[in-house]
Design a protein around this motif. Sequence first.
Motif, PDB file in Angstrom:
ATOM      1  N   GLY A   6      29.588  24.243  47.939  1.00  0.00           N
ATOM      2  CA  GLY A   6      30.989  24.042  47.603  1.00  0.00           C
ATOM      3  C   GLY A   6      31.682  23.080  48.534  1.00  0.00           C
ATOM      4  O   GLY A   6      31.137  22.645  49.547  1.00  0.00           O
ATOM      5  N   PHE A   8      34.032  22.721  51.281  1.00  0.00           N
ATOM      6  CA  PHE A   8      34.578  23.622  52.283  1.00  0.00           C
ATOM      7  C   PHE A   8      35.874  23.093  52.896  1.00  0.00           C
ATOM      8  O   PHE A   8      36.498  23.787  53.682  1.00  0.00           O
ATOM      9  N   ASN A  10      38.797  22.793  51.763  1.00  0.00           N
ATOM     10  CA  ASN A  10      39.959  23.614  51.427  1.00  0.00           C
ATOM     11  C   ASN A  10      39.762  25.077  51.797  1.00  0.00           C
ATOM     12  O   ASN A  10      40.587  25.912  51.447  1.00  0.00           O
ATOM     13  N   ASN A  11      38.664  25.384  52.474  1.00  0.00           N
ATOM     14  CA  ASN A  11      38.325  26.776  52.779  1.00  0.00           C
ATOM     15  C   ASN A  11      37.930  26.872  54.253  1.00  0.00           C
ATOM     16  O   ASN A  11      36.751  26.751  54.584  1.00  0.00           O
ATOM     17  N   GLY A  92      38.788  28.945  41.478  1.00  0.00           N
ATOM     18  CA  GLY A  92      38.087  27.683  41.693  1.00  0.00           C
ATOM     19  C   GLY A  92      37.478  27.135  40.412  1.00  0.00           C
ATOM     20  O   GLY A  92      37.596  27.719  39.336  1.00  0.00           O
ATOM     21  N   SER A 109      34.383  24.034  43.561  1.00  0.00           N
ATOM     22  CA  SER A 109      35.534  23.445  44.238  1.00  0.00           C
ATOM     23  C   SER A 109      35.994  24.256  45.440  1.00  0.00           C
ATOM     24  O   SER A 109      36.756  23.755  46.266  1.00  0.00           O
ATOM     25  N   LYS A 110      35.574  25.518  45.533  1.00  0.00           N
ATOM     26  CA  LYS A 110      35.948  26.354  46.672  1.00  0.00           C
ATOM     27  C   LYS A 110      34.909  27.441  46.847  1.00  0.00           C
ATOM     28  O   LYS A 110      34.162  27.766  45.913  1.00  0.00           O
ATOM     29  N   THR A 111      34.864  28.000  48.026  1.00  0.00           N
ATOM     30  CA  THR A 111      33.937  29.098  48.280  1.00  0.00           C
ATOM     31  C   THR A 111      34.483  29.971  49.398  1.00  0.00           C
ATOM     32  O   THR A 111      35.400  29.585  50.116  1.00  0.00           O
ATOM     33  N   ASN A 112      33.955  31.168  49.493  1.00  0.00           N
ATOM     34  CA  ASN A 112      34.264  32.080  50.592  1.00  0.00           C
ATOM     35  C   ASN A 112      33.097  33.047  50.705  1.00  0.00           C
ATOM     36  O   ASN A 112      32.094  32.918  49.981  1.00  0.00           O
TER      37      ASN A 112
END
Length: 230
Positions: A6, A8, A10-11, A92, A109-112
């Motif tokens: 992803g 990262f 933005n995360n 996302g 587009s994003k991950t966590n």
Amino acid sequence: SLAARGGFSNNPRVPKWAKMIIAILLLPVCIGAASALWLVLRASGSADTTWIPMLAGAACWLAVYLLLPRPMWLYVVGHELTHALWVWLFGGRVKKLRATAQGGHVIVSKTNFLIALAPYFFPFYAVIVVAVFATGHLLWNWHAYLAWFHLLLGAAYAFHLTLTCQILGLEQSDITSQGYLFSAVVIFLGNVMVLLLGLPLLAAQVDLPTALVWWRDCTMEVFRSVGRWF
């Protein structure tokens, strides 16, 4: 690798040392969850119409797992779709998804940490079985097929457990990106939570609030024991 890849930027990442501290602090919660699950299992032991078909379904899958070629492509598809599902849950976008019997990845587009580790505690195909049966029961009253539902659910959950354990024996960037101890705690708690939420609904011997109260009480007892030890 079965990892999600992803963006990262933005995360913001939490340092691994901080995740290790969080994991250590959550260990009593893990023990409390395991104790509460044991209490739920004991209280649900008399639900023969639930356990017998579920265990039969799990045994059928174990026979397939041990005697026949393992459907790794099917597992990888479920693994990557689980990443995608949790990306959508967090708002996302999935840009690309690839799955083969040798592995796969998703570009998102994003991950966590939940998106990264979800396939290891979220039983994708078991959830599909529940969703299909719940829809059919609502529309056509599938009560007569309840035993078949439990049979398929047992097979689907055993599929999740066995193949997840198998791939955890390999190096996974999902795990290394989060840290081994933190990943182990999240995966353990995730799997126990699935059972603590699911078994009261399936066996109907313990209600869900009671199971959660048991979890709270068992966890507090662990914290008190640790406090007395110190």
